[in-house]
Design a protein around this motif. Structure first.
Motif, PDB file in Angstrom:
ATOM      1  N   ILE A  28       0.840  -1.201   0.000  1.00 22.62           N
ATOM      2  CA  ILE A  28       0.000   0.000   0.000  1.00 22.62           C
ATOM      3  C   ILE A  28       0.875   1.251   0.000  1.00 22.62           C
ATOM      4  N   HIS A  29       1.973   1.200   0.741  1.00 26.84           N
ATOM      5  CA  HIS A  29       2.888   2.349   0.768  1.00 26.84           C
ATOM      6  C   HIS A  29       3.473   2.614  -0.616  1.00 26.84           C
ATOM      7  N   GLY A  30       3.732   1.538  -1.367  1.00 23.82           N
ATOM      8  CA  GLY A  30       4.256   1.713  -2.715  1.00 23.82           C
ATOM      9  C   GLY A  30       3.257   2.358  -3.650  1.00 23.82           C
ATOM     10  N   ALA A  31       1.982   1.960  -3.528  1.00 28.24           N
ATOM     11  CA  ALA A  31       0.932   2.547  -4.368  1.00 28.24           C
ATOM     12  C   ALA A  31       0.735   4.021  -4.048  1.00 28.24           C
ATOM     13  N   ILE A  32       0.760   4.354  -2.755  1.00 24.37           N
ATOM     14  CA  ILE A  32       0.609   5.755  -2.369  1.00 24.37           C
ATOM     15  C   ILE A  32       1.803   6.568  -2.863  1.00 24.37           C
ATOM     16  N   SER A  37       4.237  10.646  -6.302  1.00 27.21           N
ATOM     17  CA  SER A  37       5.316  10.958  -7.228  1.00 27.21           C
ATOM     18  C   SER A  37       4.780  11.434  -8.571  1.00 27.21           C
ATOM     19  N   GLY A  38       3.733  10.754  -9.060  1.00 29.87           N
ATOM     20  CA  GLY A  38       3.169  11.117 -10.348  1.00 29.87           C
ATOM     21  C   GLY A  38       2.515  12.486 -10.351  1.00 29.87           C
ATOM     22  N   LEU A  39       1.896  12.865  -9.226  1.00 29.48           N
ATOM     23  CA  LEU A  39       1.170  14.131  -9.167  1.00 29.48           C
ATOM     24  C   LEU A  39       2.035  15.290  -8.682  1.00 29.48           C
ATOM     25  N   LEU A  40       2.993  15.020  -7.835  1.00 26.84           N
ATOM     26  CA  LEU A  40       3.772  16.099  -7.235  1.00 26.84           C
ATOM     27  C   LEU A  40       5.196  16.191  -7.763  1.00 26.84           C
ATOM     28  N   GLY A  41       5.720  15.108  -8.344  1.00 26.00           N
ATOM     29  CA  GLY A  41       7.040  15.138  -8.957  1.00 26.00           C
ATOM     30  C   GLY A  41       8.123  15.643  -8.026  1.00 26.00           C
ATOM     31  N   ASP A  42       8.898  16.630  -8.494  1.00 28.31           N
ATOM     32  CA  ASP A  42      10.017  17.167  -7.725  1.00 28.31           C
ATOM     33  C   ASP A  42       9.569  18.000  -6.529  1.00 28.31           C
ATOM     34  N   GLU A  43       8.269  18.207  -6.415  1.00 24.80           N
ATOM     35  CA  GLU A  43       7.758  18.979  -5.278  1.00 24.80           C
ATOM     36  C   GLU A  43       7.915  18.205  -3.971  1.00 24.80           C
ATOM     37  N   VAL A  44       8.100  16.870  -4.087  1.00 22.99           N
ATOM     38  CA  VAL A  44       8.234  16.049  -2.883  1.00 22.99           C
ATOM     39  C   VAL A  44       9.495  15.198  -2.932  1.00 22.99           C
ATOM     40  N   GLU A  45      10.002  14.902  -1.754  1.00 22.25           N
ATOM     41  CA  GLU A  45      11.085  13.942  -1.558  1.00 22.25           C
ATOM     42  C   GLU A  45      10.483  12.794  -0.750  1.00 22.25           C
ATOM     43  N   TYR A 206      -6.272   2.975  -3.700  1.00 25.97           N
ATOM     44  CA  TYR A 206      -5.135   3.885  -3.822  1.00 25.97           C
ATOM     45  C   TYR A 206      -4.559   3.911  -5.232  1.00 25.97           C
ATOM     46  N   GLN A 207      -5.197   3.205  -6.151  1.00 29.54           N
ATOM     47  CA  GLN A 207      -4.837   3.306  -7.556  1.00 29.54           C
ATOM     48  C   GLN A 207      -5.767   4.258  -8.305  1.00 29.54           C
ATOM     49  N   GLN A 208      -6.816   4.761  -7.624  1.00 28.64           N
ATOM     50  CA  GLN A 208      -7.741   5.704  -8.250  1.00 28.64           C
ATOM     51  C   GLN A 208      -7.129   7.098  -8.297  1.00 28.64           C
ATOM     52  N   GLU A 209      -7.209   7.723  -9.453  1.00 28.04           N
ATOM     53  CA  GLU A 209      -6.573   9.022  -9.651  1.00 28.04           C
ATOM     54  C   GLU A 209      -7.117  10.086  -8.705  1.00 28.04           C
ATOM     55  N   GLN A 210      -8.433  10.102  -8.469  1.00 31.09           N
ATOM     56  CA  GLN A 210      -9.005  11.135  -7.611  1.00 31.09           C
ATOM     57  C   GLN A 210      -8.619  10.944  -6.143  1.00 31.09           C
ATOM     58  N   ILE A 211      -8.505   9.708  -5.701  1.00 27.68           N
ATOM     59  CA  ILE A 211      -8.042   9.440  -4.338  1.00 27.68           C
ATOM     60  C   ILE A 211      -6.596   9.891  -4.197  1.00 27.68           C
ATOM     61  N   ARG A 212      -5.799   9.594  -5.200  1.00 30.73           N
ATOM     62  CA  ARG A 212      -4.403  10.035  -5.183  1.00 30.73           C
ATOM     63  C   ARG A 212      -4.302  11.561  -5.162  1.00 30.73           C
TER      64      ARG A 212
END
Length: 245
Positions: A28-32, A37-45, A206-212
């Motif tokens: 689950i941690h990997g999916a989150i 990562s996909g939505l925030l990119g370099d904005e997060v570490e 946690y694979q749903q785009e809106q939840i992410r």
């Protein structure tokens, strides 16, 4: 500066139940993490941590380097060290943001932050959940569809024994007729707290785009404005403010 995010998951279901591992092969941690990562990119570490790691992956050094902590737990709440819970609690009071997810409502850290039983009604019959936005101007709700449709989910229902939320962002309704305060915020000390219920391990929520997107918005919202940690303390200034000049 990037937002330093730690995603904590007990990682018990995925390592003991093949059917859950098939849904979340990276945990689950990997999916989150993938979603953030996909939505925030370099904005997060991003980093992840699990129950089996020394100090559950939540050492003092790790927390000092975490701006926002995401917490998912279910089967092993009682296995979480009280010392680690106290450490996390102190960091929240000092300014670290925390997102508590789904069955994390019953975690030691959430109950400590809330000061209540955090009990609720539940039923797991793979029912449809509709997640309704009730605070459309809230930063966590920005760009979120109305409603989010979760095709199959464990039902959580009222009464949910939590303090009155500072902000109620989402309410869920279920096929069986129940409603639930599914997205709520609090402030504890200097730290921001967001509880979000959609995300049972038996369904690919946690694979749903809106939840992410909700989680990505919440990470931005919960991030402290400074990396400095300071618990609010009682002070006794010797003189009044106007007398200090």
């Amino acid at each position: 500066m990037s937002i330093r995010v730690t995603i904590w998951n007990e990682n018990v279901h995925e390592t003991t139940q093949p059917d859950i591992a098939a849904i979340y092969p990276e945990g689950i941690h990997g999916a989150i993490a993938e979603g953030l990562s996909g939505l925030l990119g370099d904005e997060v570490e991003l980093r992840t941590a699990t129950l089996a790691e020394p100090e559950h992956g939540l050492s003092e050094e790790a927390l000092q380097n975490t701006d926002v902590l995401l917490w998912w737990g279910h089967l092993a709440h009682d296995q979480v060290s009280d010392a680690v819970v106290e450490r996390v609690h102190q960091h929240v009071l000092s300014g670290m943001g925390i997102l508590v997810l789904h069955s994390g409502h019953f975690s030691k850290i959430f109950k400590k932050l809330m000061g209540t039983t955090c009990s609720l009604a539940w039923r797991n019959e793979a029912e449809r959940e509709l997640v309704w936005t009730v605070a459309p101007s809230h930063p966590i709700a920005q760009g979120i569809e109305q409603p989010i449709i979760v095709g199959q989910q464990e039902m959580y229902g009222e009464f949910f024994d939590i303090p009155a939320p500072e902000e109620l962002v989402f309410i869920s309704s279920f096929a069986g007729g129940e409603v639930f305060r599914s997205g709520v915020t609090y402030t504890r000390g200097r730290g921001k707290v967001f509880y979000f219920s959609p995300g049972d391990q038996e369904y690919p929520v946690y694979q749903q785009e809106q939840i992410r997107k909700v989680l990505a918005n919440a990470v931005r919202w919960a991030a402290p404005s400074s990396t400095e940690r300071q618990i609010p303390e009682v002070s006794n200034p010797g003189t009044g403010w106007f007398e200090r000049r």
